[in-house]
Design a protein around this motif. Structure first.
Motif, mmCIF file in Angstrom:
data_model
loop_
_atom_site.group_PDB
_atom_site.id
_atom_site.type_symbol
_atom_site.label_atom_id
_atom_site.label_comp_id
_atom_site.label_asym_id
_atom_site.label_seq_id
_atom_site.Cartn_x
_atom_site.Cartn_y
_atom_site.Cartn_z
ATOM 1 N N PRO A 77 0.814 -1.217 0.000
ATOM 2 C CA PRO A 77 0.000 0.000 0.000
ATOM 3 C C PRO A 77 0.847 1.267 0.000
ATOM 4 O O PRO A 77 2.016 1.259 0.392
ATOM 5 C CB PRO A 77 -0.783 -0.110 1.311
ATOM 6 N N ARG A 78 0.245 2.360 -0.429
ATOM 7 C CA ARG A 78 0.887 3.678 -0.357
ATOM 8 C C ARG A 78 0.941 4.095 1.109
ATOM 9 O O ARG A 78 -0.026 3.937 1.854
ATOM 10 C CB ARG A 78 0.058 4.683 -1.160
ATOM 11 N N LEU A 79 2.079 4.624 1.524
ATOM 12 C CA LEU A 79 2.256 5.070 2.904
ATOM 13 C C LEU A 79 2.586 6.560 2.885
ATOM 14 O O LEU A 79 3.525 6.988 2.211
ATOM 15 C CB LEU A 79 3.378 4.271 3.575
ATOM 16 N N ASP A 80 1.833 7.366 3.622
ATOM 17 C CA ASP A 80 1.978 8.822 3.578
ATOM 18 C C ASP A 80 3.349 9.319 4.025
ATOM 19 O O ASP A 80 3.767 10.392 3.625
ATOM 20 C CB ASP A 80 0.902 9.492 4.434
ATOM 21 N N TYR A 81 4.037 8.571 4.860
ATOM 22 C CA TYR A 81 5.344 9.010 5.354
ATOM 23 C C TYR A 81 6.496 8.653 4.417
ATOM 24 O O TYR A 81 7.649 8.957 4.715
ATOM 25 C CB TYR A 81 5.612 8.459 6.754
ATOM 26 N N VAL A 82 6.212 8.038 3.286
ATOM 27 C CA VAL A 82 7.252 7.752 2.290
ATOM 28 C C VAL A 82 7.342 8.976 1.380
ATOM 29 O O VAL A 82 6.478 9.211 0.541
ATOM 30 C CB VAL A 82 6.939 6.477 1.483
ATOM 31 N N ALA A 117 9.640 2.507 9.896
ATOM 32 C CA ALA A 117 10.548 1.667 9.107
ATOM 33 C C ALA A 117 10.135 0.200 9.219
ATOM 34 O O ALA A 117 10.120 -0.523 8.220
ATOM 35 C CB ALA A 117 11.987 1.863 9.564
ATOM 36 N N ALA A 118 9.779 -0.237 10.414
ATOM 37 C CA ALA A 118 9.328 -1.619 10.598
ATOM 38 C C ALA A 118 8.070 -1.876 9.770
ATOM 39 O O ALA A 118 7.957 -2.907 9.095
ATOM 40 C CB ALA A 118 9.074 -1.891 12.075
ATOM 41 N N GLU A 119 7.125 -0.940 9.814
ATOM 42 C CA GLU A 119 5.903 -1.078 9.024
ATOM 43 C C GLU A 119 6.225 -1.077 7.526
ATOM 44 O O GLU A 119 5.706 -1.906 6.768
ATOM 45 C CB GLU A 119 4.944 0.061 9.354
ATOM 46 N N TYR A 120 7.090 -0.145 7.104
ATOM 47 C CA TYR A 120 7.445 -0.049 5.692
ATOM 48 C C TYR A 120 8.049 -1.354 5.182
ATOM 49 O O TYR A 120 7.644 -1.864 4.135
ATOM 50 C CB TYR A 120 8.424 1.117 5.476
ATOM 51 N N PHE A 121 9.033 -1.891 5.898
ATOM 52 C CA PHE A 121 9.698 -3.103 5.426
ATOM 53 C C PHE A 121 8.828 -4.355 5.570
ATOM 54 O O PHE A 121 9.156 -5.398 5.028
ATOM 55 C CB PHE A 121 11.051 -3.288 6.124
ATOM 56 N N SER A 131 14.695 -15.743 -7.170
ATOM 57 C CA SER A 131 14.971 -16.155 -5.797
ATOM 58 C C SER A 131 14.365 -15.182 -4.790
ATOM 59 O O SER A 131 14.231 -14.000 -5.055
ATOM 60 C CB SER A 131 16.478 -16.220 -5.567
ATOM 61 N N SER A 132 14.043 -15.709 -3.619
ATOM 62 C CA SER A 132 13.531 -14.854 -2.554
ATOM 63 C C SER A 132 14.702 -14.191 -1.828
ATOM 64 O O SER A 132 15.856 -14.557 -2.011
ATOM 65 C CB SER A 132 12.690 -15.675 -1.582
ATOM 66 N N SER A 133 14.367 -13.212 -0.991
ATOM 67 C CA SER A 133 15.379 -12.441 -0.274
ATOM 68 C C SER A 133 14.937 -12.241 1.167
ATOM 69 O O SER A 133 13.742 -12.082 1.435
ATOM 70 C CB SER A 133 15.552 -11.080 -0.954
ATOM 71 N N THR A 134 15.899 -12.216 2.096
ATOM 72 C CA THR A 134 15.601 -11.959 3.505
ATOM 73 C C THR A 134 15.935 -10.522 3.913
ATOM 74 O O THR A 134 15.887 -10.187 5.087
ATOM 75 C CB THR A 134 16.380 -12.935 4.409
ATOM 76 N N TYR A 135 16.261 -9.673 2.956
ATOM 77 C CA TYR A 135 16.689 -8.307 3.254
ATOM 78 C C TYR A 135 15.617 -7.522 4.016
ATOM 79 O O TYR A 135 15.914 -6.885 5.033
ATOM 80 C CB TYR A 135 17.067 -7.574 1.961
ATOM 81 N N ALA A 136 14.380 -7.543 3.553
ATOM 82 C CA ALA A 136 13.315 -6.778 4.218
ATOM 83 C C ALA A 136 13.113 -7.266 5.652
ATOM 84 O O ALA A 136 12.939 -6.450 6.564
ATOM 85 C CB ALA A 136 12.014 -6.867 3.431
ATOM 86 N N GLN A 137 13.171 -8.567 5.872
ATOM 87 C CA GLN A 137 13.027 -9.100 7.231
ATOM 88 C C GLN A 137 14.191 -8.668 8.115
ATOM 89 O O GLN A 137 14.006 -8.326 9.285
ATOM 90 C CB GLN A 137 12.942 -10.632 7.202
ATOM 91 N N THR A 138 15.378 -8.636 7.548
ATOM 92 C CA THR A 138 16.546 -8.175 8.301
ATOM 93 C C THR A 138 16.392 -6.706 8.692
ATOM 94 O O THR A 138 16.707 -6.315 9.825
ATOM 95 C CB THR A 138 17.832 -8.381 7.478
ATOM 96 N N MET A 139 15.912 -5.886 7.775
ATOM 97 C CA MET A 139 15.696 -4.475 8.079
ATOM 98 C C MET A 139 14.608 -4.319 9.160
ATOM 99 O O MET A 139 14.739 -3.500 10.068
ATOM 100 C CB MET A 139 15.326 -3.705 6.818
ATOM 101 N N TYR A 140 13.545 -5.111 9.053
ATOM 102 C CA TYR A 140 12.502 -5.099 10.076
ATOM 103 C C TYR A 140 13.096 -5.439 11.441
ATOM 104 O O TYR A 140 12.837 -4.749 12.435
ATOM 105 C CB TYR A 140 11.393 -6.097 9.703
#
Length: 145
Positions: A77-82, A117-121, A131-140
């Motif tokens: 979804p679009r997030l207003d704080y981005v 940031a947690a919500e965004y990622f 391939s899948s990635s764990t980057y977003a989970q790591t950032m979270y």
């Protein structure tokens, strides 16, 4: 890096009329001998996060194993704080810069930034065929620890 700092300054500072700081214009003014405007802190943005998107799997030592794939865009979804978001579509190149894109998030405090940031990622992710990635989970994990 200037492009990162300039974007953050544009969000964190404003002139007397409430206009965002535009660093390139300020540099041109100074180069032509005109004084740059006086800037004040922004009234609504106190913290800016410039995050880079990578497609890979970070380990506990900070090393990232990049994953192959084809970027189609972003999902979520679009997030207003981005304040800004950029994702380069196309094949992920292992011989070029592995950074696929960026996101610029704003907040009124560091605590609010960590929550955002947690919500965004969690909600926003690159659409990747491959391939899948764990980057977003790591950032979270980073912003919730």
């Amino acid at each position: 890096r200037p492009q990162v700092e300039n974007e953050a300054l544009a969000l964190l500072q404003q002139d007397a009329e409430g206009n965002r700081r535009y660093t390139f214009a300020e540099l041109m003014m100074r180069a032509s001998g005109m004084p740059a405007p006086v800037f004040e802190p922004s009234t609504d943005v106190k913290v800016v996060l410039h995050a880079r998107w990578l497609h890979g799997n970070p380990d506990s030592d900070g090393n990232i194993t990049y994953q192959a794939g084809n970027i189609l865009g972003m999902s979520g979804p679009r997030l207003d704080y981005v304040a800004a978001e950029l994702m380069s579509p196309g094949e992920i190149s292992f011989t070029a810069d592995p950074q696929l894109g960026k996101a610029v998030l704003t907040a009124s405090s560091w605590e609010e930034m960590c929550d955002r940031a947690a919500e965004y990622f969690t909600l926003r992710k690159p659409l990747v065929m491959g391939s899948s990635s764990t980057y977003a989970q790591t950032m979270y994990n980073l912003f919730t620890s």
